[in-house]
Design an enzyme around this catalytic site. Structure first.
Site, PDB file in Angstrom:
ATOM      1  CD1 TRP A 107      65.120  18.479  38.998  1.00  0.00           C
ATOM      2  CD2 TRP A 107      67.221  17.807  39.309  1.00  0.00           C
ATOM      3  NE1 TRP A 107      65.700  18.349  37.758  1.00  0.00           N
ATOM      4  CE2 TRP A 107      66.992  17.936  37.923  1.00  0.00           C
ATOM      5  CE3 TRP A 107      68.494  17.385  39.747  1.00  0.00           C
ATOM      6  CZ2 TRP A 107      67.965  17.669  36.970  1.00  0.00           C
ATOM      7  CZ3 TRP A 107      69.460  17.114  38.804  1.00  0.00           C
ATOM      8  CH2 TRP A 107      69.199  17.262  37.431  1.00  0.00           C
ATOM      9  CG  ASP A 108      67.031  22.696  38.359  1.00  0.00           C
ATOM     10  OD1 ASP A 108      66.057  22.354  39.014  1.00  0.00           O
ATOM     11  OD2 ASP A 108      66.954  23.475  37.405  1.00  0.00           O
ATOM     12  CE  LYS A 124      63.361  18.917  29.260  1.00  0.00           C
ATOM     13  NZ  LYS A 124      62.144  19.072  30.090  1.00  0.00           N
ATOM     14  CD  GLN A 125      68.206  17.431  32.635  1.00  0.00           C
ATOM     15  OE1 GLN A 125      68.973  18.370  32.725  1.00  0.00           O
ATOM     16  NE2 GLN A 125      67.141  17.326  33.417  1.00  0.00           N
ATOM     17  CD  GLU A 136      61.933  16.867  33.288  1.00  0.00           C
ATOM     18  OE1 GLU A 136      61.817  17.618  32.292  1.00  0.00           O
ATOM     19  OE2 GLU A 136      61.807  17.278  34.459  1.00  0.00           O
TER      20      GLU A 136
END
Length: 774
Positions: free
Chosen positions: A357-358, A595-596, A485
């Protein structure tokens, strides 16, 4: 962040240099010194072979091997097919021998070792003096490049200079398909179809065992005609053997001009593939290293002349951001819309060469402002693979287009079901990419043909994937995993819900626009996708009633339903990195650790819709809870930190991002570069210190600059113009270097920038008081 720089390379504004060979960093160097051109890539391996620790890597974008995924319990909807970008022909294969001794830096005595990646020209050079066991000294230099002008072309030059003897160097050079694929199989997957030598052109065609993808590789040598060549071949190799005469004070050399091409259609006949490869080989058989190098250098000169980023006063970040830009152009420049950007690009086998997706979230902005055609090609890749996305939705008991979490050819290949089935935000990212591309490039032809069809099918997917809350009657997306995630099977991930809400509204707005501007095109696509008239009405209701987790008392957007109630863990005190290697898997999901930063990503994507105070309170809440286990995380923190005036955070996060691979912060550069975080590092400069935002009516700028920087500048392509933004401690200057004037906003005031330039005083509060970092 609990992570430290592991620096062993020299700091140079236009190069990456290793002085003295570091065998303990051999695989890290292989990744950092990689070359590529979107079509093919090669790690910085030693041409002459190396018996020490290595990952011999040569890759072709979209060429993969496949197999089945074995689940202990395979339930409906789980992916059953895996794939990986397969390690292919070693076209740089070379072996050197003197007096029966084979050159091998793991065992041979060498001095004066220097390896240099010239970022300005995209050229890798390595030289050293080989001290043989018989007392002879031979200076050896290897030079290579992968042509940015001709994707199928790779060139190698080897020079030998005797320092204290007269004699010969015995050479083998060829094309080797016996290479092992390390990450997935630890074995070779190639079968030779055909090999030959004809009029000095050596060629071999091989195919993979399962996918039946084929690679044709060929070369010719430019060498002294007096040197006799002998053909050498075995099952998976073809090459030439010769003795290169050398005398003191004279340089002996040979050039290897390689042509590679691929065929991924299994129905194509071997003879046809061979004939096409031979024709291409013949086309370039008469050329020289220098001639092909000249056209290759022109490409890079145009890149740096038009779109460089400069930093005065910070050599480390100057090198870092140029390295990122260099690798992004190598990885992708939009020549083939059937290809995409893998998470490791063409630099390693980790993540199996797959797209995530990034691409739309992080890479697309770089290409939007550096190569709009490449940005369009990335979206066309999604359009071309929409049939697979439609099939994937059916597998998930949904309608519309469900884009896969991890893919090469458009089909889902993730063997970890909680990612492959729950990270539904991928489709929302594709829709965001369409919106962002249109917002910047205003490509109505694309929107009215490919774009609207994707938007309709993605909207249809989320309308079938979500549901209505029984108590509140709000719409939400249930049982998901966000980009974070670290939280699995949660309800109403804030990022996902807002992205879906934006998607639905954008789809409806596009339909309304097309009713006025392109009614025939709208009617055609409605017929093509069999859109029911009630569907858009329901989408409007879903968007209006979308549940967005939010605490009005604090102004904090909740990561997902129930996140505020989770037990707290002190992320700043953690030393167990990577966490996946130290914590039991289910333990990761029990806490408020990230995680982010999903929420912060929203505040960046739709910056104009959130106040500075909203950004501040959410940053201050989520930043201490983020482990930065994702390489994408630091860049977003840096961008928002610069905006809200946390300049110390901004500097340290951006420095981490720009030098993530050069300094091997995550201790995994050996497996390949973090391609999408390279794009995020560019964003740190342009969106972070440059303060640019691209979600408003015009481009807006609110720059800030570390005190120890003297100045910085960047150039972007925008609406056909090259706009240069220069920032000093006292002023911001915007100048159109090429093209028509553009309207911009600087510190809240509208201006028209043209070739004469505009200069705006820098507000005192935007000058960061960082000092020179220790």
């Amino acid at each position: 962040m609990g992570k430290q720089a592991n620096r062993y390379l020299l700091v140079d504004p236009w190069a990456v240099v290793e002085e003295g060979f570091h065998p303990d960093r051999s695989q890290v160097s292989e990744a950092i010194f990689s070359l590529g051109n979107e079509f093919m890539g090669v790690r910085g391996n030693f041409e002459e072979g190396y018996s020490g620790e290595k990952l011999q890597g040569s890759y072709f974008n979209g060429v993969f091997e496949e197999g089945s995924i074995s689940h202990p319990n395979a339930w409906k909807g789980m992916a059953t097919r895996r794939f990986f970008m397969v390690n292919a022909v070693n076209w740089l294969y070379t072996r050197l021998r003197v007096d029966g001794e084979t050159l091998d830096l793991a065992t041979s005595a060498v001095t004066d070792f220097v390896r240099r990646l010239d970022i300005r020209t995209g050229t890798l050079t390595r030289e050293f003096v080989w001290q043989t066991a018989s007392g002879k000294s031979l200076k050896v230099t290897f030079t290579r490049f992968v042509s940015m002008a001709t994707p199928q072309l790779g060139c190698q030059r080897v020079t030998c200079e005797a320092l204290n003897f007269t004699g010969t160097v015995e050479v083998d050079t060829g094309l080797d398909f016996s290479i092992l694929h390390e990450e997935a199989l630890h074995r070779c997957v190639w079968e030779t179809v055909r090999a030959s030598e004809d009029n000095g052109v050596y060629a071999i065609l091989a195919q993979t065992e399962q996918s039946r993808h084929r690679v044709f590789s060929s070369f010719h040598l430019n060498i002294d005609p007096a040197v006799a060549l002998t053909r050498v071949n075995d099952e998976k190799y073809i090459g030439a053997r010769f003795a290169l005469p050398i005398t003191p004070g004279a340089v002996a050399s040979f050039e290897k001009i390689v042509v590679n091409t691929t065929e991924k259609k299994t129905g194509a006949a071997h003879d046809d593939v061979w004939a096409r490869g031979q024709a291409l080989a013949a086309q370039y058989a008469g050329g020289s290293f220098d001639a092909y190098w000249a056209t290759h250098r022109v490409y890079w000169q145009q890149v740096w002349d038009k779109l460089d980023v400069t930093i005065e006063g910070d050599a480390e970040n100057q090198q870092g951001v140029r390295f990122c830009i260099f690798q992004l152009h190598q990885t992708y420049h939009g020549q083939d819309p059937s290809l995409n950007v893998g998470a490791k690009g063409l630099t390693g086998e980790s993540y199996e060469g797959a797209t995530f997706w990034d691409t739309e979230a992080y890479c697309l902005p770089f290409y939007l402002f550096n190569n709009p055609q490449a940005a369009k090609s990335l979206l066309l890749y999604r359009y071309n693979t929409m049939p697979q996305a439609l099939e994937r939705a059916v597998e998930q008991d949904c309608r519309g287009a469900c884009y896969p979490f991890t893919t090469i050819d458009g089909r889902e290949g993730c063997g970890v079901w909680q990612h492959g089935n729950l990270e539904v935000h991928v489709s929302a990212a594709v829709a965001y990419g369409i919106w962002h591309y249109m917002h910047i490039c205003d490509d109505k032809d694309f929107l009215y043909r490919e774009g609207i069809e994707m938007l309709l099918q993605i909207s249809r997917y989320f309308a079938s994937r979500g549901g209505w809350n029984q108590r509140t009657r709000e719409y939400g997306i249930y049982g998901v995993m966000g980009p974070d995630e670290f939280h699995m099977m949660v309800d109403n991930n804030c990022y996902t819900n807002v992205m879906v809400q934006k998607l639905l509204n954008h789809t409806l707005a596009t339909m309304a626009e097309m009713r006025l501007q392109a009614p025939d095109a709208l009617a055609a696509v409605i017929t093509k996708v069999a859109l029911d008239a009630a569907e858009p009405e329901e989408w409007a209701r879903m968007a209006e009633k979308m549940h967005v987790p939010f605490d009005p008392q604090t102004g904090i957007y909740e990561q997902h339903d129930g996140f505020f109630d989770l037990p707290h863990v002190d992320v700043q005190a953690l030393t167990e990195f990577p966490i996946y290697d130290h914590w039991a898997y289910d333990r990761i999901f029990r806490y408020d650790m990230l995680k982010q930063p999903d929420v912060l990503l929203l505040l960046f994507f739709y910056s104009q819709q959130y106040s500075l105070e909203a950004k501040r309170v959410n940053y201050e809440y989520y930043e201490p809870r983020c482990s930065h286990e994702s390489s994408l995380s630091p860049a977003i923190h840096a961008i928002l930190a610069a905006e809200i005036g946390k300049f110390d955070d901004a500097y340290h996060y951006s420095s981490y991002a720009t030098r993530l691979d050069l300094d091997d912060y995550n201790l995994n550069t050996s497996k390949g570069l973090h391609t999408t975080s390279l794009a995020a590092a560019w964003m740190d400069i342009v969106y972070g210190y440059g303060g640019m935002r691209s979600d408003g009516e015009v481009l807006t700028f609110k720059p800030a600059m570390p005190q120890h920087w003297a100045s910085f500048s960047f150039r972007i392509l925008y609406r056909g113009a090259i706009l240069k933004v220069s920032v000093s401690h006292t002023a911001v200057t915007l100048t159109v270097v090429e093209g028509a004037p553009v309207e911009v906003e600087v510190f809240g005031t509208r201006y028209t920038a043209d070739t004469a330039g505009i200069s705006v005083p820098m507000p005192a509060e935007r000058i960061a008081q960082l000092g020179v970092p220790a």
